[in-house]
Design an enzyme around this catalytic site. Sequence first.
Site, short mmCIF file in Angstrom:
data_model
loop_
_atom_site.label_atom_id
_atom_site.label_comp_id
_atom_site.label_asym_id
_atom_site.label_seq_id
_atom_site.Cartn_x
_atom_site.Cartn_y
_atom_site.Cartn_z
N TYR A 103 0.73 -1.17 0.14
CA TYR A 103 0.00 -0.02 -0.13
C TYR A 103 0.82 1.15 0.10
O TYR A 103 0.44 2.28 -0.49
CB TYR A 103 -1.21 0.02 1.14
N GLU A 202 2.98 -29.30 19.05
CA GLU A 202 2.23 -28.96 18.19
C GLU A 202 1.06 -28.30 17.97
O GLU A 202 0.40 -27.51 17.52
CB GLU A 202 2.25 -30.44 17.24
N ASP A 254 2.84 -34.71 16.24
CA ASP A 254 2.08 -35.98 16.07
C ASP A 254 2.97 -36.99 15.21
O ASP A 254 3.95 -36.20 14.85
CB ASP A 254 0.85 -35.62 15.09
#
Lengths: 374, 374
Positions: A103, A202, A254
């Site tokens: 911008y 996680e 995981d």
Amino acid sequence: MKDAATLKKKLDRATLKAIKASAQAIYDKAGKKGNPEMKFPVRSLKNVKYSARTGYFEIGRQMKLRTLTVNTVKTFAQTLRMMSLSKELVETDDFATKRDAYYQSKNWGQAMFREQTESDAVMDDMEAHFSVEKISREQLRFIPDEHGGAVAGELTVLDPDLKTGRVEKIDCTRFGSGAYSIPSLVEHLSFETRAKFILCIETGGMFQRLQSHKFWETARCILVSMAGVPTRGTRRFVRRLSDQCDLPVYAFVDCDPYGISNIYRTLKVGSGNAAHVNQFYCVPRCSFLGVTPQDILDYKLPTHPLKDVDIKRAKDALKNDPFFQAHKPWARAIQQMLKMGVRAEQQALARWGLNYVLEEYLPAKLKNTKSFLP
Amino acid sequence: MKDAATLKKKLDRATLKAIKASAQAIYDKAGKKGNPEMKFPVRSLKNVKYSARTGYFEIGRQMKLRTLTVNTVKTFAQTLRMMSLSKELVETDDFATKRDAYYQSKNWGQAMFREQTESDAVMDDMEAHFSVEKISREQLRFIPDEHGGAVAGELTVLDPDLKTGRVEKIDCTRFGSGAYSIPSLVEHLSFETRAKFILCIETGGMFQRLQSHKFWETARCILVSMAGVPTRGTRRFVRRLSDQCDLPVYAFVDCDPYGISNIYRTLKVGSGNAAHVNQFYCVPRCSFLGVTPQDILDYKLPTHPLKDVDIKRAKDALKNDPFFQAHKPWARAIQQMLKMGVRAEQQALARWGLNYVLEEYLPAKLKNTKSFLP
């Protein structure tokens, strides 16, 4: 530990010097009626190398050259404008996101960007250009627009105010069930801690459990919630904390190809397509606490079958990823997971009771950190 | 303000009482050789109503009845097990995520869930069942797995420790460039503040700007980073803070159908498909600071054309959303946006300088809060 304000000033001087030197070289060449040019490292997976010694995905030596011609004049001007914006940001002790920069360009006349993708590309080029001189995007004062990770535990963060320089001391043991949210820009932070290690987690749910039960107190550690693949701010925070306080980092994610390859590998050695900046973000001292494929057997965890995308990701890692190729124990672990055909979430430990993870699993694991996967 | 610990104990007693009453009713019916049954409000958009008076999407009166039969025996047993888990969590002052609950079920023998979707559905039913008695999922001690929002500014959060009851006082003016990360469970928190309002911000980048420049100091306010559609934890936090401290809430989001309809509308009145819990999460005192379609003209903001999905979302809002239908100024604003055919991001204000937003835009807006969209 060095004084944070002094360190910051030194970095800022180095950044300004590098920007000025680049601009001066272009100006000089133009003055002699030559064709000004800029060099950028090629940003692609093919221009990446990994060695266990350096500890991260390093960018190779291939460079692309941008010479000022009729065709490149606009991009060239935009790159210089972007450098000028960066200089202004350092001088006024401010910062801008990618969008802010886009911008801002609306006032650059002919050099205005039409799309944010254009300004992002110029920013990436500029970042790559200065990375050769060990200057990070954050030093250029460009910050990510993402939400930072959360931190709790045995850590005090020292954060000097932008304007007054007054240092705020943030004690991360004093947030109750809440946490410290990492800012986008972490270069100005320094740390005090008596922790023995950093535990990167996680999921938000697991972090909340360990935080609410003050696991950091019994284990003398610092908890970091990554909420999936960690943002740059989070990675840089962990890296600087690990470096400054000489702390090992353990990842707890995981047991699936996403947790291992996308989250852990990115945290430790960086990513392929941003190899020019991995030197700033990688956490080479990170090792893998779990959940490992062997844990699934040892702890009789409930599992889910591997999905096609999991299998593809695992096979890709074995075949194409220099990190997994360099570490035999990892190749064996991934092959074991493929053979078992299953994955398990870190929250699967709840099978044995909600607090089994903090009362049994983590303490048992932490007794033998040398057995962690590299 | 009531003492936080006393309030929490009172809520816990009410929760336990409701769980026991539901279980007792089933037990009594079974003892009389009757068919035990449970009632759940129907969770669908068709069973939703909105009135500006109550201030949120309320669930209607349609109920579904689950009677214990050969076909429903497993789900029935699972629902009771889930209620029992909730009772245990309240009694031990602990909590569980959806995933935790799923994995806990692995010890429930025949009542074990095979997929997490099954356990999620049972939890939703249970949540709906108890919502009728004004008991929220958080009181049942089920927490979301999501990352919470970030908070900075004129606020002290009081957070009693799970085990010791010792109250931690968290001063949100003392986080430097960082912030306070909202925990998943906020029911036990209470607040002290001299702020005049709460400002909820869509993007992390804008939040970081306002925080680093301590906008909360000059404006006497509390900043909340929503990072897109706010999580339940964030919504509940803002709601409780607004209620307890009698503070108005202003939303500052992108001017596009996503910012208006998905983020703002969800924050203020809740969502259609979770209508049974909106009473706990909605923030009826919220109004819309900007960016408005009129701001695009007034501030000559750089824009992007509306995408097809934007147009569809805007037309849907006008046609089907009871909230926008109830508020004429909103219908006009959305029609204006559709007519202009463009959208603008909150960071578009950077066109006038990076800090224009905090030096000009927000102060001008805040002088006339009555003109905010409802």
